[in-house]
Design an enzyme around this catalytic site. Structure first.
Site, PDB file in Angstrom:
ATOM      1  N   GLU A 153      37.050  40.104  29.993  1.00 32.27           N
ATOM      2  CA  GLU A 153      36.260  41.170  29.366  1.00 32.27           C
ATOM      3  C   GLU A 153      37.102  42.232  28.657  1.00 32.27           C
ATOM      4  O   GLU A 153      36.600  42.883  27.751  1.00 32.27           O
ATOM      5  CB  GLU A 153      35.311  41.859  30.361  1.00 32.27           C
ATOM      6  CG  GLU A 153      34.214  40.954  30.873  1.00 32.27           C
ATOM      7  CD  GLU A 153      33.208  41.677  31.741  1.00 32.27           C
ATOM      8  OE1 GLU A 153      33.539  42.748  32.303  1.00 32.27           O
ATOM      9  OE2 GLU A 153      32.084  41.186  31.883  1.00 32.27           O
ATOM     10  N   LYS A 193      41.352  42.463  33.019  1.00 37.81           N
ATOM     11  CA  LYS A 193      40.511  43.227  33.942  1.00 37.81           C
ATOM     12  C   LYS A 193      40.362  42.494  35.271  1.00 37.81           C
ATOM     13  O   LYS A 193      40.343  43.105  36.338  1.00 37.81           O
ATOM     14  CB  LYS A 193      39.143  43.460  33.312  1.00 37.81           C
ATOM     15  CG  LYS A 193      38.125  44.149  34.212  1.00 37.81           C
ATOM     16  CD  LYS A 193      36.786  44.261  33.516  1.00 37.81           C
ATOM     17  CE  LYS A 193      35.729  44.869  34.418  1.00 37.81           C
ATOM     18  NZ  LYS A 193      34.406  44.928  33.765  1.00 37.81           N
ATOM     19  N   GLN A 194      40.227  41.173  35.196  1.00 40.10           N
ATOM     20  CA  GLN A 194      39.949  40.379  36.389  1.00 40.10           C
ATOM     21  C   GLN A 194      40.394  38.947  36.134  1.00 40.10           C
ATOM     22  O   GLN A 194      40.830  38.608  35.037  1.00 40.10           O
ATOM     23  CB  GLN A 194      38.456  40.415  36.708  1.00 40.10           C
ATOM     24  CG  GLN A 194      37.575  39.911  35.578  1.00 40.10           C
ATOM     25  CD  GLN A 194      36.107  40.107  35.843  1.00 40.10           C
ATOM     26  OE1 GLN A 194      35.600  39.715  36.894  1.00 40.10           O
ATOM     27  NE2 GLN A 194      35.406  40.716  34.907  1.00 40.10           N
TER      28      GLN A 194
END
Length: 799
Positions: free
Chosen positions: A493, A613-614
């Site tokens: 993202e 982000k992840q």
């Protein structure tokens, strides 16, 4: 504090919204936040009530731009009950509030076994004396339309009167999320109130655009005695039952408030208000309701409880509690998806993302009827997904990144960066990988349950239409001899485009491409398995031509996976991005979980950097076992050996800010499978994410349901290596010293309560006595068959 209770001592206004979320009570149909009953919504308190699937769409003007958003609606507040006291012959004291009254004691106890929230408090009023209050509430698990609040008032060394106002408050808005404050939040219209003698008030309303009728009825009685006065006061947007009761030492006042809630979406009713009045008039007293409520929860715990020693076990049980409150057996009767933030708050507007990817693996083996209902939510919206794909000139089904009532794309076009105060374009709707998540869930549900009827009908239609979309979206590149998927956003993202690019999207996101190849492969496998007559029916129903299948085969083998520096690239060009000075940013800001917002506020952009982000590439290690992942890469023409995967894991561990609660969960499972010592660090982060509110205030806007369910799956699937395939339970236990003992039961292929337990270097599999067939269990070095009524103990190799 027991393994079954969570206790909160004292009153802390700054932590009130966090506690309200974590003390939410629900039953899968509706839920109510753990707010103080005497307080209306404000900066400190937020008493929200949400019915699953009750959405409404509103228009707003934000920063000069027109916006349309659909939200899970905050319904009228049934909880409101305020009180004040006076000595005999004296004046009334101010209404009690924890924010203004002189508190002597204040305590909350969330009882997970009984699913009740009990608040006890004592406060002093200088003109009267000390009053003790004990309140217990429940949202009924047996009858999903009922809730109750019992309040016992006990004076200490004084006599007088207490005034109680039991209310249904329709003067509410959606206001739980501060960054949405510029948006229109007034969802309720046509609010009407009334009364039914001698002890019931009611309120009805409608959502302004979706037209969902909502009705509540509240019966309030003083147990065992008569009130000095009782008055029903319907007003414009609030229905009030006012009671004045004598009070004295040794004569406590026991007030029971019972509430019924119905909407026009409910089945087997003619009118929500009529149904609410009927249900509340026939409901038993609080003690009777509590008994049946606790019995219903006892049945749930027998099917689902997980046994892990120590604090980890307590947290896991809390996570399971909130999963069951959001997605209970009542969910099987509803047309709802998996709300990313539960029924606990208004973050993400109550939308459905890809979180069922982290929820269904657990539910499949405990409440398969709920899993099937959640898949049906996607199936009912398949025609909309096909129309959405057609709008952009593509075949098949393109599911939305954010879904609500009808399956259209609900992702906002703009989002607010609270660090800079600027509204920025939001391109997250390009996360087309949500379609692969839907297909994965279909396949895993059918593998776990053996539900071939579903796989051959609704499941097949979804799987084929998603595969068709991927095959059509993939373009052949003569330069590489590969198929490529361009203009998408991956799970990360942060990266929604290339630095300086005028159009959003990335090319060849590895997670997207590999999962697309998996979907195509599974679709082709399914078509080969189907009986000829069913295959012909499917081809006709989805208008699938046989000439499409050769391309599916080709794309499934030739989708591009980029590499750089000996590791798998997150997307094409990732290796060309700049390195970030992680230490400098941590030193400057402390928490950098939302690095994208920090950089944007500085006038920079995270898209310039190797920063995620992840988990993105590493999500592949979460979904697929090492053997299955190697086979997927081999099918695509790439060798994925242990060294490449290890280097890839290490590479992204150093470049991930963990801005999502899902990130620690995924990293913990991936590292546990790789038998890495640092796995426990990430598992701990996943366990504590909501309890410690590691994202700095987000849990007060709703729990993170995917992360909570994912920790349960981490034990059930991650630590055991559990796979359900080829009509067997496949196990490959991994060592994680901090979680070396655990136990749980499974519902598998007609067997209720297959017990799995690990302790002292052994794995026990117990099958309850029944008339069902034996279960085949496969480990890396052996296979055993466990008959009903037998327990098999397997010695595990030393760690």
């Amino acid at each position: 504090m027991s393994d079954w209770t969570w206790e909160y001592e004292g009153y802390d206004p700054t932590a009130e919204r966090l506690r309200e979320s974590l003390c939410t009570l629900g039953n899968g149909y509706f839920a109510t936040r753990g707010a103080a009953p005497e307080c209306r919504a404000g900066l400190v308190h937020y008493p929200g009530t949400y019915v699953a699937g009750c959405y409404n769409r509103l228009e707003s003007t934000v920063a000069g731009r027109h916006a349309v958003n659909e939200d899970l609606v905050n319904l009228p507040n049934w909880l409101l009950l305020r009180f004040r006291v006076r000595r005999a012959g004296g004046a009334w004291c101010p209404w009690f509030s924890p924010d203004t009254s002189a508190l002597l004691d204040y305590r909350h106890v969330l009882d997970l076994r009984r699913a009740t929230l009990t608040r006890t408090l004592r406060f002093r009023d200088d003109d009267v004396g000390v009053l003790g209050v004990r309140q217990t509430r429940l949202v009924h698990m047996r009858d999903p339309h009922l809730a109750a609040l019992r309040t016992v008032f006990t004076p200490e060394d004084w006599s007088g009167e207490i005034e109680i106002q039991s209310c249904l408050d329709g003067d509410v808005i959606n206001g739980n999320v501060h960054r949405y404050r510029a948006l229109n939040g007034s969802h309720l219209t046509r609010v009407r109130t009334g009364a039914q003698e001698p002890d019931t008030v009611w309120l009805s309303c409608r959502t302004s655009a979706s037209g969902i009728g909502v009705a509540m009825a509240a019966r309030t009685v003083v147990a065992g005695r008569s009130a000095a006065s009782s008055e029903l006061r319907p007003a414009r947007r609030r229905a009030v039952h006012r009671l004045v009761v004598p009070i004295a030492p040794g004569r406590p006042v026991d007030v029971e408030k019972t509430v019924a809630l119905f909407t026009s979406r409910d089945t087997a009713i003619s009118d929500p208000l009529e149904a609410a009045l009927d249900r509340v008039s026939t409901a038993g007293g609080i003690s009777e309701l509590l008994d049946s409520h606790v019995a219903a929860w006892e049945r749930l715990w027998r099917r689902a409880d997980i046994q892990v020693p120590g604090r980890a076990g307590r947290v896991l049980r809390l996570h399971l509690f909130h999963v069951l409150q959001t997605l209970s057996p009542h969910t099987a009767d509803l047309d709802v998806g998996v709300p990313a933030r539960g029924l606990h708050g208004e973050a993400y507007r109550g939308h459905v993302f890809w979180d069922e990817l982290f929820v269904l693996p657990y539910l499949n083996l405990h409440f398969p009827e709920v899993s099937r209902a959640l898949l049906n939510y996607r199936y009912r919206r398949l025609p909309r997904a096909c129309r959405t794909a057609a709008v952009i000139g593509r075949a098949g089904a393109m599911y939305p990144w954010q879904s609500g009532s009808d399956g259209r794309e609900e992702t906002q076009v703009w989002h607010l960066n609270p660090h800079s105060g600027r509204w920025l374009p939001d391109h997250s709707r390009l996360q087309h990988h949500v379609g692969s998540a839907v297909a994965y869930n279909v396949w895993q549900y059918c593998e776990a349950t053996g539900d071939t009827e579903y796989l051959h009908t609704k499941g097949a239609e979804m799987l084929l239409q998603i595969a068709r979309f991927w095959a059509d979206l993939a373009d052949f590149d003569p330069g590489t001899g590969r198929y490529r998927i361009r203009g998408v956003v991956g799970p990360d993202e942060y990266h929604d485009g290339y630095p300086g690019a005028t159009t959003p999207g990335l090319d060849d996101n590895t997670y997207t491409n590999v999962t697309a190849a998996w979907v195509l492969t599974r679709a082709l496998d399914l078509l080969r398995r189907l009986p000829a007559w069913r295959r012909e029916e499917l081809f006709e129903r989805v208008r699938l031509g046989g000439d499409e299948l050769p391309k599916w085969e080709e794309v499934s083998r030739r989708l591009r996976v980029p590499f750089h520096q000996g590791v798998i690239s997150q997307f094409e060009g990732y290796g060309d991005l700049a390195e970030l000075d992680w230490d400098a940013y941590r030193a400057r800001y402390g928490s950098i979980r939302r690095l994208d917002r920090i950089l944007e506020a500085e006038g920079d952009t995270v898209t310039r950097y190797k920063a995620s982000k992840q988990a993105d590439v590493l999500m592949l290690g979460y979904l697929f076992s090492p053997a299955e992942l190697r086979d997927l890469f081999r099918r695509l023409g790439y060798e994925l050996d242990d060294d490449v995967w290890r280097r890839t894991v290490d590479y992204y561990l150093q470049r991930t800010s963990h801005g999502s609660t899902l990130s620690g969960l995924v990293h913990g499972l991936v590292l546990a499978r790789a038998r890495r010592a640092e796995a426990w660090k990430y598992v701990q982060e996943a366990l504590e994410a909501d309890i410690a509110d590691i994202q700095g205030g987000t849990t007060g806007e709703g729990i993170h349901l995917g992360a909570m369910a994912g920790t349960l799956d981490l034990v059930q699937r991650g630590l055991t290596g559990l796979e359900t395939r080829e009509d067997a339970l496949w196990l490959d236990p991994v060592p994680l010293p901090a979680l070396s003992e655990y136990g749980f039961s499974l519902r598998y292929r007609g067997h209720w309560g297959v017990a799995v337990r690990r302790r002292r270097g052994q794995l026990e599999i117990g099958v309850p006595d029944s008339e069902e067939s034996p279960i085949r269990v496969v480990l890396a070095d052996r296979a055993v068959t466990v008959a009903p009524g037998e327990t098999c103990t397997l010695d595990l190799p030393a760690s």
